[in-house]
Design an enzyme around this catalytic site. Structure first.
Site, PDB file in Angstrom:
ATOM      1  CG  ASP A  12       5.620 157.112 104.219  1.00 13.68           C
ATOM      2  OD1 ASP A  12       4.733 156.255 104.289  1.00 13.68           O
ATOM      3  OD2 ASP A  12       5.397 158.329 104.321  1.00 13.68           O
ATOM      4  CG  ASP A 131      -2.049 163.901  99.829  1.00 11.79           C
ATOM      5  OD1 ASP A 131      -2.642 163.197 100.655  1.00 11.79           O
ATOM      6  OD2 ASP A 131      -1.403 163.427  98.881  1.00 11.79           O
TER       7      ASP A 131
HETATM    8  O1  LIG Z   1       3.302 160.273 102.826  1.00 14.27           O
HETATM    9  C1  LIG Z   1       4.060 161.243 102.745  1.00 14.27           C
HETATM   10  O2  LIG Z   1       4.741 161.628 103.732  1.00 14.27           O
HETATM   11  C2  LIG Z   1       4.178 161.973 101.451  1.00 14.27           C
HETATM   12  C3  LIG Z   1       4.972 163.092 101.400  1.00 14.27           C
HETATM   13  C4  LIG Z   1       5.110 163.781 100.216  1.00 14.27           C
HETATM   14  C5  LIG Z   1       4.452 163.330  99.103  1.00 14.27           C
HETATM   15  C6  LIG Z   1       3.650 162.217  99.128  1.00 14.27           C
HETATM   16  C7  LIG Z   1       3.489 161.517 100.314  1.00 14.27           C
HETATM   17  N1  LIG Z   1       2.716 160.407 100.432  1.00 14.27           N
HETATM   18  C8  LIG Z   1       1.851 159.732  99.559  1.00 14.27           C
HETATM   19  O3  LIG Z   1       2.111 159.861  98.184  1.00 14.27           O
HETATM   20  C9  LIG Z   1       0.873 159.818  97.525  1.00 14.27           C
HETATM   21  C10 LIG Z   1       0.870 160.752  96.387  1.00 14.27           C
HETATM   22  O4  LIG Z   1       1.694 160.276  95.364  1.00 14.27           O
HETATM   23  P1  LIG Z   1       1.338 160.762  93.878  1.00 14.27           P
HETATM   24  O5  LIG Z   1       1.070 162.198  93.990  1.00 14.27           O
HETATM   25  O6  LIG Z   1       0.137 159.962  93.494  1.00 14.27           O
HETATM   26  O7  LIG Z   1       2.563 160.449  93.129  1.00 14.27           O
HETATM   27  C11 LIG Z   1      -0.192 160.261  98.495  1.00 14.27           C
HETATM   28  O8  LIG Z   1      -1.266 159.401  98.385  1.00 14.27           O
HETATM   29  C12 LIG Z   1       0.435 160.117  99.829  1.00 14.27           C
HETATM   30  O9  LIG Z   1      -0.119 158.999 100.489  1.00 14.27           O
END
Ligand SMILES: O=C(O)c1ccccc1N[C@@H]1O[C@H](COP(=O)(O)O)[C@@H](O)[C@H]1O
EC number: 5.3.1.16
Length: 241
Positions: A12, A131
């Site tokens: 990340d 999520d």
């Molecule tokens: O992976 C994390 O810790 C995380 C924490 C907070 C937000 C997102 C996170 N991870 C990844 O981001 C995508 C979502 O991104 P979006 O909403 O499409 O812009 C999600 O798939 C998580 O894997």
């Protein structure tokens, strides 16, 4: 031959660094240095997949697009890319990295028509990240509610979504063990493969996830446990072989 649980070590990226968060909350970062070095280390240790996340893009605090492309381009292994992929331009940039698939989060909650369109266009290069807190989906860096897990899952199934990445936010980055109940419930609600994310703390957790392969758990994302050296990736791969 029996199917084996796939392991996806996570990198990340926030502000150019490989980090881990607790519950995905901004400000809880522990930094682990160069994302490229981390990704190459997982590859050298035998990973077949890398789960690569642009956290700034997910939080809306900028992006690490160039660095992410550099990391994805340096990998000989499969890459699952996520964070901030919410429109045609971001999707085109993500797919152009050569990643195997992208993972859409917020877009699946806020722009369902667009997501249905890109699922139809790109098939299994698109996964959706579900999520959740309880059974409520969260988007925009997990800061906003985005509807009911099972209603959204049914809609995405009907649109042909190939795969889901299911994260229990309450478990993410906590080393408290995965939410097996949630994963079983999601697997019972869909015939699509599920990648489990959040909470892995031990080799026993990985064995427990491996026992759900026949129910539909295809893979597991492993983050904090690897960075905290709870076990090595080599040990993890052996545990699920
Ligand atoms: O992976 C994390 O810790 C995380 C924490 C907070 C937000 C997102 C996170 N991870 C990844 O981001 C995508 C979502 O991104 P979006 O909403 O499409 O812009 C999600 O798939 C998580 O894997």
């Amino acid at each position: 031959m029996a199917k084996q649980l796939e392991l996806l070590p996570a990198v990340d990226v926030r502000d150019g660094q490989a980090v881990r968060l607790v519950h995905g909350e901004s400000g809880t970062e522990t930094s682990y240095g160069s994302p490229l070095e981390a990704a190459l280390a997982w590859q050298r240790s035998g990973a077949e997949w890398l789960h690569l996340v642009d956290l700034d893009a997910a939080f809306g605090t900028g992006d690490n697009r160039q660095l992410i492309a550099e990391v994805a381009g340096a990998m000989d292994i499969k890459v699952e890319l996520s964070g901030g992929i919410r429109d045609d331009a971001a999707l085109a940039a993500a797919l152009a990295t050569g990643c195997t698939r992208v993972n859409l989060g917020t877009a699946a909650l806020e722009t369902p028509e667009w997501v249905a369109k890109v699922i139809a266009e790109h098939g299994d290069r698109i996964a959706v990240g579900l999520d959740v807190r309880g059974t409520t989906l969260r988007g925009r860096g997990w800061t906003r509610d985005g509807g009911d897990l099972y209603e959204t899952l049914a809609r995405l199934d009907s649109e042909g979504c190939a795969r889901y990445v299911v994260t229990d936010i309450a478990k993410d980055g906590t080393l408290q063990g995965p939410n097996l109940e949630l994963l079983k419930n999601v697997c019972a609600a869909t015939d699509r493969p599920v990648v489990a994310s959040g909470g892995v703390s031990s080799l026993d957790d990985l064995r427990a996830l491996a026992s759900l392969v026949d129910e539909g758990v295809e893979g597991a994302i492993v983050g904090k446990a690897l960075y905290a050296k709870a076990f090595t990736l080599e040990e993890a791969l052996k545990a699920v072989a």
